[in-house]
Enzyme design. Structure first.
Site, mmCIF file in Angstrom:
data_model
loop_
_atom_site.group_PDB
_atom_site.id
_atom_site.type_symbol
_atom_site.label_atom_id
_atom_site.label_comp_id
_atom_site.label_asym_id
_atom_site.label_seq_id
_atom_site.Cartn_x
_atom_site.Cartn_y
_atom_site.Cartn_z
ATOM 1 N N GLN A 110 39.637 32.051 43.870
ATOM 2 C CA GLN A 110 39.152 31.068 42.917
ATOM 3 C C GLN A 110 40.260 30.641 41.963
ATOM 4 O O GLN A 110 40.362 29.474 41.578
ATOM 5 C CB GLN A 110 37.965 31.636 42.127
ATOM 6 C CG GLN A 110 37.473 30.768 40.996
ATOM 7 C CD GLN A 110 36.883 29.444 41.455
ATOM 8 O OE1 GLN A 110 36.409 29.331 42.584
ATOM 9 N NE2 GLN A 110 36.901 28.443 40.598
ATOM 10 N N GLU A 111 41.110 31.578 41.593
ATOM 11 C CA GLU A 111 42.168 31.281 40.634
ATOM 12 C C GLU A 111 43.305 30.469 41.254
ATOM 13 O O GLU A 111 43.798 29.507 40.655
ATOM 14 C CB GLU A 111 42.735 32.592 40.058
ATOM 15 C CG GLU A 111 41.780 33.341 39.147
ATOM 16 C CD GLU A 111 41.571 32.628 37.821
ATOM 17 O OE1 GLU A 111 42.341 31.709 37.502
ATOM 18 O OE2 GLU A 111 40.614 32.987 37.108
#
Length: 487
Positions: free
Chosen positions: A316-317
Site C-alpha cells: 500500500q505504501e
C-alpha cells in the site's frame, strides 16, 4: 456500497424465494411416524452437530483467526443457538455432501442448490440466491450471449447447481456440450481456464467475486439462466425438529438484518480494488515480494505482527519499491518520514530491510500507545489508520465518533467519523483540525484486501493448484464427465 451490494444480492430474487417456499411446502410430509424432535434431541444429547461442507473460500476455510467462511459462520451461530458444539467434515465435493447427510450426518451446508426431487433430504428455507455466471479466458472476444458458448470447451462442477442452466440452454442449442467435474473445486476450474484447458466455465457469481482476484486472465462474462437458491440439507425420516429449528434460525437472521451483514462481509467487497490494479498487484506479488519476504518475516518475528500484514502495508505504501519517493519527501519501501526514521533509529530509508524494520516497529509503537479499551481487530485497524493519518487525527476521529453517539473504541464507528475531519463543522471541534480523513479509511480497507490476497495466494498455491502436479501422462479431463450434444 456494501449495503447496496448486499441488498441487490438478496432482494433482486424475492420472486424465487416465493417459488422455493412453495416447493418446500410440497416437499414437507403431512405426517410422520417418527417423533418430530427425535433427530434434534439426539444432537442435544450428544452435545454436537456434524456439518458436512466444502473447503472453499465461500464455504469454510482456516483463516487468520481460525475457521471462517460464509456458511461456517452461519453454522457456528446455529450451533450456538442450539447450545451444542460444531463438528466439521470439510472433505466434500458438492456431489458427496448429500449422501453423507443421508447416511450419517446432521446437516449439509456447502453452497447447496435447493432441489425439489432429492430422495432422503429436506431443504431449509432459502438462504441466498446464487446466479450462474459464464466466465471465460481473457483474449476470447465476443463471449456476450448464450449462443457464443456453442463450440467452446466448457466446464462446470457436477452437483453444484450450475448444470441446470446449461441443460436448459441445451434445449435451445442442442449442439452445446460441456464437461462436469466430480472432483475439482471452483478455483481449480478457473486455473484450467487460465492454462487453456477450458475456454469458459459456468460457476456462481459470488464464487467468481471471491476468486477473480487470483485469476487475472479470467473474465466476467454474462449471467446464464435464473438464480438458484442456496439452502441447507437435513436428512428426512428422522423427524422435522432440526429442520424447523434451522428455518426459525434463518428467518431470524433475515429479519434482523444479520444475514445481510454476513453477505456484505464475505461477498460484498470485490469493488475495493479496481480490477486492473488487482492484476498489477498479482504481477508484483510474483515479481517483487519474494525479494523482501524474509525481511518481512524477520520484522514480524520482532514485532509480533503477521508478516503478510506487514507486506500488505508495504505494498500500500510503495508497491514494494524501495526507491519510492513522495512529493513531500517520504521515502522507502515503508514510506517513512525523516522524523519517523529518526525516532526508529533508521539510518537509510532506502534500504529495504531497514525500512521494513522501522515501519514495523513504528506500527507496533502506535499499537502500544492506543488506549487499552481498544482491543482485537479494532486496535489493529486504528493503528494502521494512525500510521497513515497520524495518531492525533485518529484521536480526533474517536472524539467525533463519541459526539455522534458512537463507540470510540470501535473501528466501525471511527471509520465513519474519519471522513468528517474534512468538514469544518466537525474538524473545528477537534484538537488537530482538518485532515483528509477519507484516506485512512481507504488505506485500511486496501491493506485488509491486500492481506487477504497474499494470505489466500500463499494458502492456495498448494491447495488449489494440485493439477500442476498431475503426472505428465495423465489426462486432466479424466476428472470430468462429458455432457454431449443432444441427438
Amino acid at each position: 456500497m456494501l449495503t447496496l451490494i448486499c441488498r441487490h444480492f438478496l432482494a433482486r430474487s424475492s420472486y424465487y424465494y416465493a417459488l422455493t417456499a412453495i416447493a418446500l411446502l410440497v416437499m414437507m410430509p403431512t405426517f410422520s411416524f417418527v417423533p418430530e424432535g427425535e433427530h434434534l434431541e439426539q444432537i442435544r444429547q450428544r452435545d454436537f452437530i456434524t456439518l458436512h461442507t466444502r473447503n472453499t473460500p465461500t464455504t469454510y476455510y482456516e483463516g487468520r483467526h481460525g475457521p471462517t467462511g460464509f456458511e461456517y459462520e452461519l453454522m457456528r451461530r446455529f450451533a450456538d443457538r442450539l447450545g451444542v458444539s460444531l463438528n466439521i467434515d470439510a472433505s466434500h465435493h458438492p456431489e458427496s455432501v448429500l449422501p453423507a447427510v443421508r447416511e450419517k450426518g446432521d446437516l449439509g451446508a456447502a453452497a447447496l442448490p435447493l432441489l425439489t426431487d432429492t430422495p432422503g433430504i429436506h431443504y431449509t428455507r432459502p438462504i441466498i440466491n446464487m446466479q450462474p455466471l459464464v466466465v471465460y479466458r481473457r483474449g476470447l472476444n465476443g463471449i456476450t450471449e448464450p449462443s457464443d458458448l456453442v463450440g467452446l470447451s466448457l466446464g462446470t462442477l457436477s452437483g453444484a447447481g450450475t448444470s441446470k442452466a446449461l441443460r436448459e440452454l441445451q434445449e435451445d442449442y442442442p449442439e452445446l456440450s460441456w464437461r462436469e467435474s466430480h472432483e475439482l473445486e471452483v478455483a481449480e476450474l478457473l486455473a484450467q481456464i487460465e492454462d487453456g484447458r477450458f475456454d469458459a466455465a459456468v460457476i456462481f457469481e459470488h464464487q467468481f467475486r471471491i476468486n477473480r482476484l487470483f485469476f487475472k486472465n479470467v473474465e466476467h462474462g454474462f449471467p446464464l439462466g435464473d438464480p438458484v437458491s442456496m439452502a441447507w440439507a437435513v436428512p428426512s425420516g428422522r423427524g422435522l425438529g432440526l429442520l424447523k429449528a434451522a428455518n426459525r434460525f434463518l428467518e431470524d437472521l433475515q429479519q434482523t438484518g444479520a444475514l445481510d451483514q454476513l453477505v456484505a462481509r464475505y461477498f460484498g467487497h470485490d469493488d475495493y480494488l479496481e480490477y486492473v490494479g488487482t492484476r498489477t498487484f498479482l504481477t508484483h506479488l510474483d515479481a517483487r515480494l519474494p525479494r523482501f519476504t524474509e525481511d518481512f518475516k524477520q520484522a514480524a518475528e520482532n514485532t509480533g505482527f503477521d508478516w503478510k500484514l506487514l507486506a500488505a502495508i508495504g505494498y500500500q505504501e510503495s508497491h514494494w519499491d524501495p526507491e519510492a519517493v513522495s512529493p513531500t519527501g517520504v521515502r522507502g519501501l515503508m514510506m517513512l518520514t525523516r522524523p519517523t526514521a529518526k525516532e526508529m533509529d533508521i539510518e537509510n530509508r532506502r534500504d529495504p530491510a531497514q525500512s521494513i524494520d522501522g515501519g514495523s516497529r513504528y506500527l507496533r509503537s502506535i499499537m502500544d500507545r492506543l488506549p487499552s479499551d481498544i482491543t482485537g481487530d479494532d486496535r489493529l485497524f486504528m493503528a494502521m489508520a494512525a500510521y497513515n493519518v497520524g495518531l492525533g487525527h485518529l484521536y480526533d476521529a474517536r472524539k467525533i465518533a463519541e459526539m455522534r453517539d458512537g463507540d470510540p473504541d470501535s473501528w466501525a464507528d471511527v471509520r465513519e467519523a474519519l471522513p468528517l475531519l474534512q468538514q469544518r463543522e466537525w474538524h473545528s471541534k477537534t484538537r488537530h483540525g482538518y485532515a483528509r480523513g477519507g484516506e485512512p479509511v481507504i488505506y485500511v480497507r486496501n491493506i485488509r484486501r491486500y492481506y487477504e490476497m497474499i494470505e489466500y495466494v500463499e494458502r492456495s498455491r498448494q491447495q488449489f493448484f494440485q493439477l500442476e502436479q498431475t503426472p505428465v501422462n495423465a489426462d486432466p479431463l479424466l476428472m470430468f464427465e462429458l455432457i454431449p450434444p443432444l441427438d
